[in-house]
Design a protein around this motif. Sequence first.
Motif, mmCIF file in Angstrom:
data_model
loop_
_atom_site.group_PDB
_atom_site.id
_atom_site.type_symbol
_atom_site.label_atom_id
_atom_site.label_comp_id
_atom_site.label_asym_id
_atom_site.label_seq_id
_atom_site.Cartn_x
_atom_site.Cartn_y
_atom_site.Cartn_z
ATOM 1 N N ASP A 93 -11.461 0.752 -8.071
ATOM 2 C CA ASP A 93 -11.331 2.098 -7.495
ATOM 3 C C ASP A 93 -11.977 2.179 -6.119
ATOM 4 O OD1 ASP A 93 -9.879 3.041 -9.656
ATOM 5 O OD2 ASP A 93 -11.629 3.919 -10.650
ATOM 6 N N THR A 96 -9.805 0.430 -3.628
ATOM 7 C CA THR A 96 -8.650 1.278 -3.343
ATOM 8 C C THR A 96 -9.031 2.407 -2.405
ATOM 9 O OG1 THR A 96 -7.733 0.720 -5.511
ATOM 10 C CG2 THR A 96 -6.836 2.676 -4.427
ATOM 11 N N ASP A 118 -1.784 -3.292 0.013
ATOM 12 C CA ASP A 118 -1.956 -3.701 -1.375
ATOM 13 C C ASP A 118 -3.427 -4.042 -1.558
ATOM 14 O OD1 ASP A 118 0.740 -3.534 -2.051
ATOM 15 O OD2 ASP A 118 1.112 -5.673 -1.716
ATOM 16 N N VAL A 119 -3.948 -3.765 -2.721
ATOM 17 C CA VAL A 119 -5.316 -4.144 -3.071
ATOM 18 C C VAL A 119 -5.222 -5.055 -4.288
ATOM 19 C CG1 VAL A 119 -7.590 -3.328 -3.797
ATOM 20 C CG2 VAL A 119 -6.182 -1.916 -2.256
#
Length: 131
Positions: A93, A96, A118-119
């Motif tokens: 999280d 992100t 993108d993570v």
Amino acid sequence: MKYLILMYGSQRDYDLMTTAGPDDFAPMHAFMEQFSKDLVESGEFVDTRGLDAPVHTRRVGQQNGVPVVTDGPYAETQEVLAGYWVVDCESFDRATQIAGRLASCPSPNDVFADGYCDVRPILDHAPEPEL
């Protein structure tokens, strides 16, 4: 845990950026510099790099077990990897959340307005191969 933040663009983005002058890039460079500085200060920064235009890409594949090298750009490619950050932070999280800040990055002619990231978690180790 380490995470890879991958920023994507397109060949069109790189093409549009060639029409912009150095002053047009100043806000983007200032944003990116501050973004990375904030990560250093928070202790979450590991590495970052921008990538050259897709025209300077070589794709290595294989045909009948023999390596085949093709020079870019690739007309069928809709998206290209433009750069990346490696961060070391407490959670997916949080990684992100960090990537979400990139949505407010200014760019010449708003070329990155529809860009995205993108993570991806980075594995600490590869599984042992079975022999």
